[in-house]
Enzyme design. Structure first.
Site, PDB file in Angstrom:
ATOM      1  CD1 TRP A 144     -11.167   1.555   1.994  1.00  0.00           C
ATOM      2  CD2 TRP A 144     -11.001   3.759   2.326  1.00  0.00           C
ATOM      3  NE1 TRP A 144     -10.300   2.045   1.051  1.00  0.00           N
ATOM      4  CE2 TRP A 144     -10.174   3.400   1.226  1.00  0.00           C
ATOM      5  CE3 TRP A 144     -11.040   5.089   2.719  1.00  0.00           C
ATOM      6  CZ2 TRP A 144      -9.412   4.327   0.519  1.00  0.00           C
ATOM      7  CZ3 TRP A 144     -10.293   6.011   2.018  1.00  0.00           C
ATOM      8  CH2 TRP A 144      -9.490   5.636   0.934  1.00  0.00           C
ATOM      9  CG  HIS A 145     -18.179   3.960   4.190  1.00  0.00           C
ATOM     10  ND1 HIS A 145     -18.911   4.797   3.368  1.00  0.00           N
ATOM     11  CD2 HIS A 145     -17.174   4.718   4.682  1.00  0.00           C
ATOM     12  CE1 HIS A 145     -18.367   6.001   3.359  1.00  0.00           C
ATOM     13  NE2 HIS A 145     -17.299   5.971   4.143  1.00  0.00           N
ATOM     14  CD  GLN A 146     -14.625  -2.107   4.093  1.00  0.00           C
ATOM     15  OE1 GLN A 146     -14.243  -1.154   4.772  1.00  0.00           O
ATOM     16  NE2 GLN A 146     -14.370  -2.181   2.804  1.00  0.00           N
TER      17      GLN A 146
END
Length: 623
Positions: free
Chosen positions: A553-555
């Site tokens: 979840w490191h967009q």
């Protein structure tokens, strides 16, 4: 009757209720209830602004960046700040570190985005979609993530400075803000305090507890030639105990770090459960002048006398810009949106992906098996209640990180391309663990079901400098509909090559004496859908990688920062939206290239730097 805390927890009601029942019958249960009440009293109070109310600055999103910016701007007594958050209050139970695994289920605090279905990745997941967790709560994703505190390499930020031709984004300059934000209390590594601060709001420390497996992982690194290192110091390369944003064995979100201490600041107004529909922009002057949001079914417009700041994250920020007429012209016109500025909003989507299918069984009861804690005789809950230690203090079960360059395994290589993320929890630790990532039930039954509740550990080999790029597009013009996340994971062949090398390195860790002390053995059942490939071949691991693809979840990167003449950039180096006056973006979406780090701490540093830029631009400070 369930305790009222559990109105927050949707699908988790049963397991969390079981934990609560045990808490209430053990010594300290009453104290935890009192702690919970006192915690809620430290939260900023929700207010509903009158229609057309004016503020100097309006900040959209109370997450890693937004909470930081609101706190820093409100340091100026003569300005007023409105902070708008779509979610509600944080609470103490959310801040129990081990429960990070289960927060992915709760739609009350998590946007629960999904990538678009793909035939190239996330194949073992429901509808071939990866889950994308983003916090919809005070503190944003800092309230639901794994609390992993990493900065990245010097090269990351020097690369930003080169790409933007602005030296203020170099590592030397960014280091000031990393030091400003942190109160560094790490003890399990040699620390050079030239790289660290001790007076900032974000407490960074080692977890207060490590399982025997967590300790073995660090010893395994030494066997492989990678000694323990302060990976937030001079270099990353090495195996280390986790550094985490915790305090007293509890999660420390940006809400707790930046906003709790200023609860009574009169010039800061918070509006919760407020869904922003669009930025108000004068179409002639191309100037942002406010925000329209919906709260309790009522549309409210608020006016910004100085500027609007978008800090809604790398998914929601581009969505709001496009809904407001700033974005790819053809895409907006196809949806009937008037185009104010033709801009590459939503392009350059980057993310860190990992292989989630490595499970190593052990022959001793040294891993984390969640249901064992629900037994009345198990001391772990009491340990946590009374001393904030034990397995419940581990960051979702993650205990160590190893940074390596799989193409050059020298410990002196300062530019790693794989992070080995070690956890004493695994896909068989609890029924909920694989489903928190969205694993399809039929895949689960074929692959993991008969191994449930065995003691095991895992490593997620994380690709930390991906070359693949995706994009964000609007699904329609409804601001409450999630946008399309076209991730394009593993579309660049080199990402596959590096990832497979990372998988093999993780397996090598299991063969060290430190890990063999516990009989560590790889679960070698062929992954469903990959049986036709030769075991342990590159083709097999590529198939497995494309099946059990997980995102941390490191967009980032979807409102890229760049030069004024850079046609691929959405904002300039002052984070002003190109073509629109008095509108800025400050969150992970501005990253030109993704950092070699979990993005939480870098995003807070961006927010700290941006706050000074904004104060300077308006004459409140001199840089």
């Amino acid at each position: 009757m369930p305790h009222p805390i559990f109105s927050f927890y949707g699908d988790l009601k049963t397991i969390v209720q079981s934990i609560w029942n045990l808490i209430t019958i053990k010594m300290g249960g009453l104290k935890f209830t009192q702690d919970f009440i006192e915690y809620q009293e430290r939260e900023l109070q929700d207010e509903t602004p009158p229609n057309l109310q004016e503020y100097d600055f309006i900040v959209v999103g109370a997450g890693s960046a937004g909470a930081t910016i609101a706190a820093r701007l409100s340091e100026i007594d003569e300005v007023t700040v409105l902070l708008i958050e779509a979610g509600g209050h944080e609470n103490l139970l959310v801040d129990v570190p081990l429960l990070a695994l289960f927060l992915q289920f709760d739609e009350n605090i998590n946007w629960k985005y999904l990538t678009e279905p793909s035939n190239d990745y996330c194949l073992a997941f429901q509808n071939q979609q990866c889950r994308v967790a983003k916090g919809r709560v005070m503190g944003g994703s800092t309230t639901i993530n794994f609390m992993i505190a990493t900065r990245g390499t010097k090269n990351d930020y020097d690369e930003w400075a080169t790409l933007t031709e602005d030296p203020s984004w170099s590592y030397e300059e960014m280091l000031k803000y990393f030091k400003k934000l942190e109160n560094f209390n790490v003890t399990l590594a040699d620390v050079d305090f030239a790289y660290h601060g001790t007076n900032g709001p974000v407490n960074i420390m080692n977890s207060p507890y490590f399982t025997p497996l967590g300790k073995a992982f660090v010893k395994a690194g030494e066997e492989l030639g990678f000694p323990p290192v302060d990976y937030n110091g001079r270099k990353l390369t090495g195996f280390s105990y986790m550094q985490t944003n915790q305090i007293n064995g509890e999660r420390l979100s940006t809400n707790r770090a930046y906003l709790h201490p200023i609860k009574n600041r009169k010039n800061l107004v918070l509006s919760l459960l407020s869904y922003v529909n669009k930025i108000l922009i004068d179409p002639v002057e191309k100037t942002a002048y406010g925000v329209e949001f919906t709260k309790q079914g009522k549309k409210i417009k608020v006016i910004a006398k100085k500027e609007v700041i978008l800090s809604a994250g790398a998914v929601a920020t581009p969505q709001l810009l496009m809904l407001s007429g700033v974005g790819p012209a053809e895409h907006l016109r196809n949806l009937g949106i008037d185009v104010l500025v033709d801009s590459p909003v939503g392009e350059n989507l980057m993310d860190h992906v990992a292989f989630g299918g490595l499970t190593f069984f052990v022959n001793e009861s040294v891993g984390i098996v969640i249901p064992e804690y629900l037994k009345p005789t198990n001391p772990m809950i009491s340990n946590y209640l009374n001393a904030r230690t034990g397995d419940f203090a581990t960051a979702g079960g993650v205990e160590g990180l190893g940074y390596i360059n799989v193409d050059d395994l020298s410990p002196d290589n300062i530019i790693p391309n794989i992070e080995l993320m070690f956890a004493s929890v695994s896909a068989v630790s609890d029924y909920f663990v694989p489903f928190s990532f969205g694993v399809d039930s039929s895949f689960w039954k074929k692959y993991f079901a008969d191994q449930l509740y065995r003691h095991a550990w895992t490593i997620w080999p994380l690709l930390i400098k991906p070359k693949s790029r995706g994009k964000i597009l609007l699904r329609n013009t409804n601001p409450r509909e999630h946008p399309k996340i076209i991730a394009n994971y593993l579309s660049n062949p080199d990402d596959v090559r590096v990832s497979i090398k990372g998988i093999r390195m993780a397996i090598n860790v299991s063969k060290t004496e430190a890990m063999q002390r516990y009989g560590s053995a790889l679960f070698e059942r062929p992954m469903p859908g990959c049986e036709h490939n030769e075991p342990d071949s590159d083709a097999y691991w590529e198939c497995a990688l494309r099946s059990f693809t997980i995102t941390l979840w490191h967009q980032s990167g979807t409102c890229k920062m760049g030069r004024e003449d850079d046609a691929t950039a959405v904002v300039n180096t002052k984070l002003q939206v190109k073509g629109i006056k008095r509108l800025r973006v400050a969150d992970a979406s501005i990253m030109p290239n993704i950092v070699t780090a979990h993005t939480n701490i870098p995003t807070i540093a961006i927010a700290e730097k941006f706050s000074d830029i904004l104060k300077s631009n308006w004459g409140f400070i001199t840089l």
